[in-house]
Motif scaffolding. Structure first.
Motif, PDB file in Angstrom:
ATOM      1  N   MET A   1       0.832  -1.176   0.000  1.00 44.92           N
ATOM      2  CA  MET A   1       0.000   0.000   0.000  1.00 44.92           C
ATOM      3  C   MET A   1       0.880   1.244   0.000  1.00 44.92           C
ATOM      4  N   ASN A   2       0.391   2.302  -0.573  1.00 44.35           N
ATOM      5  CA  ASN A   2       1.081   3.579  -0.660  1.00 44.35           C
ATOM      6  C   ASN A   2       1.341   4.141   0.744  1.00 44.35           C
ATOM      7  N   LYS A   3       2.608   4.451   1.051  1.00 42.28           N
ATOM      8  CA  LYS A   3       2.983   4.925   2.401  1.00 42.28           C
ATOM      9  C   LYS A   3       2.324   6.270   2.740  1.00 42.28           C
ATOM     10  N   LYS A   4       2.230   7.158   1.750  1.00 45.33           N
ATOM     11  CA  LYS A   4       1.613   8.463   2.010  1.00 45.33           C
ATOM     12  C   LYS A   4       0.126   8.301   2.324  1.00 45.33           C
ATOM     13  N   LEU A   5      -0.540   7.435   1.596  1.00 44.80           N
ATOM     14  CA  LEU A   5      -1.955   7.165   1.863  1.00 44.80           C
ATOM     15  C   LEU A   5      -2.127   6.551   3.242  1.00 44.80           C
ATOM     16  N   THR A   6      -1.263   5.605   3.586  1.00 42.30           N
ATOM     17  CA  THR A   6      -1.322   4.968   4.897  1.00 42.30           C
ATOM     18  C   THR A   6      -1.127   6.000   6.005  1.00 42.30           C
ATOM     19  N   LYS A   7      -0.156   6.891   5.844  1.00 43.79           N
ATOM     20  CA  LYS A   7       0.095   7.916   6.858  1.00 43.79           C
ATOM     21  C   LYS A   7      -1.092   8.880   6.972  1.00 43.79           C
ATOM     22  N   THR A   8      -1.709   9.186   5.835  1.00 47.49           N
ATOM     23  CA  THR A   8      -2.883  10.060   5.846  1.00 47.49           C
ATOM     24  C   THR A   8      -4.044   9.396   6.582  1.00 47.49           C
ATOM     25  N   VAL A   9      -4.247   8.119   6.337  1.00 47.72           N
ATOM     26  CA  VAL A   9      -5.320   7.376   7.014  1.00 47.72           C
ATOM     27  C   VAL A   9      -5.063   7.330   8.521  1.00 47.72           C
ATOM     28  N   PHE A  10      -3.826   7.060   8.924  1.00 47.35           N
ATOM     29  CA  PHE A  10      -3.506   7.027  10.352  1.00 47.35           C
ATOM     30  C   PHE A  10      -3.609   8.414  10.986  1.00 47.35           C
ATOM     31  N   THR A  11      -3.321   9.461  10.214  1.00 49.92           N
ATOM     32  CA  THR A  11      -3.499  10.821  10.722  1.00 49.92           C
ATOM     33  C   THR A  11      -4.978  11.083  10.991  1.00 49.92           C
ATOM     34  N   ALA A  12      -5.835  10.661  10.071  1.00 49.63           N
ATOM     35  CA  ALA A  12      -7.283  10.813  10.274  1.00 49.63           C
ATOM     36  C   ALA A  12      -7.744  10.005  11.486  1.00 49.63           C
ATOM     37  N   LEU A  13      -7.173   8.823  11.664  1.00 47.94           N
ATOM     38  CA  LEU A  13      -7.513   7.999  12.825  1.00 47.94           C
ATOM     39  C   LEU A  13      -7.123   8.713  14.117  1.00 47.94           C
ATOM     40  N   PHE A  14      -5.912   9.272  14.152  1.00 53.09           N
ATOM     41  CA  PHE A  14      -5.477   9.993  15.350  1.00 53.09           C
ATOM     42  C   PHE A  14      -6.300  11.261  15.567  1.00 53.09           C
ATOM     43  N   MET A  15      -6.727  11.929  14.483  1.00 47.19           N
ATOM     44  CA  MET A  15      -7.626  13.080  14.635  1.00 47.19           C
ATOM     45  C   MET A  15      -8.903  12.641  15.339  1.00 47.19           C
ATOM     46  N   ALA A  16      -9.445  11.517  14.874  1.00 41.04           N
ATOM     47  CA  ALA A  16     -10.682  10.998  15.478  1.00 41.04           C
ATOM     48  C   ALA A  16     -10.458  10.611  16.937  1.00 41.04           C
ATOM     49  N   LEU A  17      -9.309  10.009  17.243  1.00 41.98           N
ATOM     50  CA  LEU A  17      -9.002   9.638  18.627  1.00 41.98           C
ATOM     51  C   LEU A  17      -8.863  10.878  19.514  1.00 41.98           C
ATOM     52  N   CYS A  18      -8.185  11.913  18.998  1.00 45.02           N
ATOM     53  CA  CYS A  18      -8.040  13.162  19.769  1.00 45.02           C
ATOM     54  C   CYS A  18      -9.403  13.800  20.010  1.00 45.02           C
ATOM     55  N   CYS A  19     -10.240  13.801  18.995  1.00 46.49           N
ATOM     56  CA  CYS A  19     -11.576  14.396  19.120  1.00 46.49           C
ATOM     57  C   CYS A  19     -12.436  13.597  20.094  1.00 46.49           C
ATOM     58  N   ALA A  20     -12.543  12.307  19.859  1.00 47.79           N
ATOM     59  CA  ALA A  20     -13.379  11.460  20.730  1.00 47.79           C
ATOM     60  C   ALA A  20     -12.811  11.399  22.146  1.00 47.79           C
ATOM     61  N   GLY A  21     -11.493  11.350  22.253  1.00 47.16           N
ATOM     62  CA  GLY A  21     -10.862  11.301  23.575  1.00 47.16           C
ATOM     63  C   GLY A  21     -11.115  12.553  24.391  1.00 47.16           C
ATOM     64  N   THR A  22     -11.269  13.693  23.723  1.00 48.23           N
ATOM     65  CA  THR A  22     -11.575  14.942  24.410  1.00 48.23           C
ATOM     66  C   THR A  22     -13.076  15.041  24.678  1.00 48.23           C
ATOM     67  N   PHE A  23     -13.851  14.566  23.740  1.00 47.83           N
ATOM     68  CA  PHE A  23     -15.316  14.649  23.835  1.00 47.83           C
ATOM     69  C   PHE A  23     -15.840  13.865  25.033  1.00 47.83           C
ATOM     70  N   ILE A  24     -15.262  12.701  25.276  1.00 53.37           N
ATOM     71  CA  ILE A  24     -15.685  11.872  26.402  1.00 53.37           C
ATOM     72  C   ILE A  24     -14.855  12.306  27.610  1.00 53.37           C
ATOM     73  N   HIS A  25     -15.465  13.001  28.552  1.00 53.80           N
ATOM     74  CA  HIS A  25     -14.718  13.557  29.677  1.00 53.80           C
ATOM     75  C   HIS A  25     -15.483  13.418  30.993  1.00 53.80           C
ATOM     76  N   VAL A  26     -14.705  13.479  32.073  1.00 52.11           N
ATOM     77  CA  VAL A  26     -15.268  13.393  33.425  1.00 52.11           C
ATOM     78  C   VAL A  26     -14.763  14.607  34.215  1.00 52.11           C
ATOM     79  N   PRO A  27     -15.616  15.214  35.032  1.00 55.87           N
ATOM     80  CA  PRO A  27     -15.153  16.351  35.836  1.00 55.87           C
ATOM     81  C   PRO A  27     -13.951  15.974  36.708  1.00 55.87           C
ATOM     82  N   SER A  28     -13.001  16.870  36.769  1.00 55.42           N
ATOM     83  CA  SER A  28     -11.791  16.663  37.560  1.00 55.42           C
ATOM     84  C   SER A  28     -12.081  17.029  39.015  1.00 55.42           C
ATOM     85  N   PRO A  29     -11.816  16.107  39.940  1.00 56.21           N
ATOM     86  CA  PRO A  29     -12.114  16.389  41.349  1.00 56.21           C
ATOM     87  C   PRO A  29     -11.345  17.599  41.875  1.00 56.21           C
TER      88      PRO A  29
END
Length: 176
Positions: A1-29
């Motif tokens: 598979m094309n390395k640039k395409l693979t890196k782009t796909v993983f970048t989109a995956l990490f974008m989604a992880l950063c977004c979802a990881g921030t979206f799901i939150h708990v109040p800090s004591p």
């Protein structure tokens, strides 16, 4: 598979992880902030994707989360702050990997700590500019510090798992 395409796909995956990881939150004591997994994915995106793609994944993914959570006024700052976190985490991690015998824990912890200091300082400055008052913005430092500590701990644990299972090297081989 094309390395640039693979890196782009993983970048989109990490974008989604950063977004979802921030979206799901708990109040800090004890603070006005909250805990989330967003920072750990921002730091991981820097370590795993490199400076440019890590900056894009961490910055854009986190900024999108601000928009979704109705913190639109923070989205521009988040884009820059989280992007810089990933960028700095990458460069410090790479530099320490070259000069230390410890090929994992020390570089991860130090680079994550510096990245989180950037987050704490960046939001302090941004909130100070928004409020027009550098004193009242000091209150946000406690919540951001707790969030930062949580991000450091979780990112180092996840990187340790990726390292021990060999997934880190497999991942890097596929995108470089």
């Amino acid at each position: 598979m094309n390395k640039k395409l693979t890196k782009t796909v993983f970048t989109a995956l990490f974008m989604a992880l950063c977004c979802a990881g921030t979206f799901i939150h708990v109040p800090s004591p004890g603070t006005t902030g909250y805990l989330n997994l967003g920072d750990c994915f921002v730091v991981l995106s820097g370590w795993m994707l490199g400076p440019v793609y890590g900056f894009l994944a961490g910055g854009i993914g986190s900024a999108i989360s601000d928009l979704v959570l109705s913190y639109a006024s923070y989205a521009p700052a988040t884009l820059v702050i989280k992007g810089c976190m990933a960028l700095v985490a990458y460069f410090i991690y790479k530099a320490l990997m070259k000069v230390t015998r410890d090929k994992f824990v020390f570089p991860c912890i130090i680079s994550a700590v510096v990245a989180e200091i950037i987050m704490i300082g960046g939001y302090y400055l941004y909130e100070s500019l928004l409020a027009g008052n550098f004193v009242s913005s000091l209150a946000g430092i406690a919540g951001n510090s707790v969030q930062g500590l949580f991000g450091i701990i979780v990112s180092v644990i996840i990187m340790g798992i990726l390292e021990k299972t060999g997934l880190k090297n497999t991942f890097l081989r596929n995108i470089k």
